[in-house]
Design a protein around this motif. Sequence first.
Motif, PDB file in Angstrom:
ATOM      1  N   UNK A   1       3.398   6.155  -5.585  1.00 34.06           N
ATOM      2  CA  UNK A   1       3.205   6.445  -6.904  1.00 34.06           C
ATOM      3  C   UNK A   1       2.149   7.210  -7.108  1.00 34.06           C
ATOM      4  N   UNK A   2       1.133   7.165  -6.361  1.00 36.67           N
ATOM      5  CA  UNK A   2       0.007   8.386  -6.616  1.00 36.67           C
ATOM      6  C   UNK A   2       0.590   9.616  -6.101  1.00 36.67           C
ATOM      7  N   UNK A   3       1.338   9.691  -5.225  1.00 39.77           N
ATOM      8  CA  UNK A   3       1.943  10.850  -4.620  1.00 39.77           C
ATOM      9  C   UNK A   3       2.725  11.602  -5.856  1.00 39.77           C
ATOM     10  N   UNK A   4       3.930  10.694  -6.467  1.00 37.44           N
ATOM     11  CA  UNK A   4       4.585  11.075  -7.432  1.00 37.44           C
ATOM     12  C   UNK A   4       3.956  11.745  -8.774  1.00 37.44           C
TER      13      UNK A   4
ATOM     14  N   UNK B   1      -0.649  13.067   0.387  1.00 32.43           N
ATOM     15  CA  UNK B   1      -1.863  11.952   0.250  1.00 32.43           C
ATOM     16  C   UNK B   1      -1.604  10.701   1.279  1.00 32.43           C
ATOM     17  N   UNK B   2      -0.563  10.448   1.676  1.00 30.66           N
ATOM     18  CA  UNK B   2      -0.455   9.428   2.454  1.00 30.66           C
ATOM     19  C   UNK B   2      -1.222   9.643   3.699  1.00 30.66           C
ATOM     20  N   UNK B   3      -1.136  10.881   3.961  1.00 29.44           N
ATOM     21  CA  UNK B   3      -2.285  11.067   5.462  1.00 29.44           C
ATOM     22  C   UNK B   3      -3.511  10.770   4.968  1.00 29.44           C
TER      23      UNK B   3
ATOM     24  N   UNK C   1       0.657  -1.330   0.117  1.00 26.60           N
ATOM     25  CA  UNK C   1      -0.028   0.014   0.181  1.00 26.60           C
ATOM     26  C   UNK C   1       0.734   1.226   0.083  1.00 26.60           C
ATOM     27  N   UNK C   2       1.778   1.355   0.673  1.00 28.09           N
ATOM     28  CA  UNK C   2       3.053   2.423   0.746  1.00 28.09           C
ATOM     29  C   UNK C   2       3.486   2.652  -0.741  1.00 28.09           C
ATOM     30  N   UNK C   3       4.010   1.674  -1.145  1.00 30.97           N
ATOM     31  CA  UNK C   3       4.467   1.651  -2.575  1.00 30.97           C
ATOM     32  C   UNK C   3       3.246   2.153  -3.643  1.00 30.97           C
ATOM     33  N   UNK C   4       2.353   1.742  -3.546  1.00 32.61           N
ATOM     34  CA  UNK C   4       1.278   2.295  -4.374  1.00 32.61           C
ATOM     35  C   UNK C   4       0.888   3.765  -4.118  1.00 32.61           C
TER      36      UNK C   4
ATOM     37  N   UNK D   1       1.601   0.575  10.733  1.00 31.72           N
ATOM     38  CA  UNK D   1       2.680  -0.218   9.910  1.00 31.72           C
ATOM     39  C   UNK D   1       2.805   0.549   8.410  1.00 31.72           C
ATOM     40  N   UNK D   2       1.759   1.084   7.929  1.00 36.51           N
ATOM     41  CA  UNK D   2       1.538   1.688   6.653  1.00 36.51           C
ATOM     42  C   UNK D   2       2.435   2.943   6.937  1.00 36.51           C
ATOM     43  N   UNK D   3       2.216   3.679   7.975  1.00 39.35           N
ATOM     44  CA  UNK D   3       2.875   5.141   8.057  1.00 39.35           C
ATOM     45  C   UNK D   3       4.426   4.852   8.342  1.00 39.35           C
ATOM     46  N   UNK D   4       4.585   3.763   8.867  1.00 39.34           N
ATOM     47  CA  UNK D   4       6.190   3.350   9.075  1.00 39.34           C
ATOM     48  C   UNK D   4       6.718   3.227   7.650  1.00 39.34           C
ATOM     49  N   UNK D   5       6.098   2.687   6.760  1.00 35.59           N
ATOM     50  CA  UNK D   5       6.476   2.247   5.470  1.00 35.59           C
ATOM     51  C   UNK D   5       6.755   3.397   4.676  1.00 35.59           C
TER      52      UNK D   5
END
Length: 81
Positions: free
Chosen positions: A18-21, A28-30, A12-15, A46-50
């Motif tokens: 990509x959206x942020x880029x 956006x991650x927030x 999910x962090x990887x995806x 876990x997501x926020x750590x990633x």
Amino acid sequence: MSDTIIRLASKLAEDTMKVMDETGNDRFFMEVGEVIGASSQTLEEAFLTEIRVRMAERKARKFVVEKLTEHRSKLKAIEKQ
């Protein structure tokens, strides 16, 4: 933490990165974190750590590239003298 949570958070962090880029929305991650947190605080953490790890790596990599570029520019200037 279970392997499932780590695997899901990582993907999910990887995806999300990509959206942020693509969108230029560096916060956006927030929003994604809020959506996750409504259902699973464990996955949210876990997501926020990633995300933090990936963002820190990008920042560090940019710093390394800038320092190497600066060093090479100085060498070229010395060689021209």
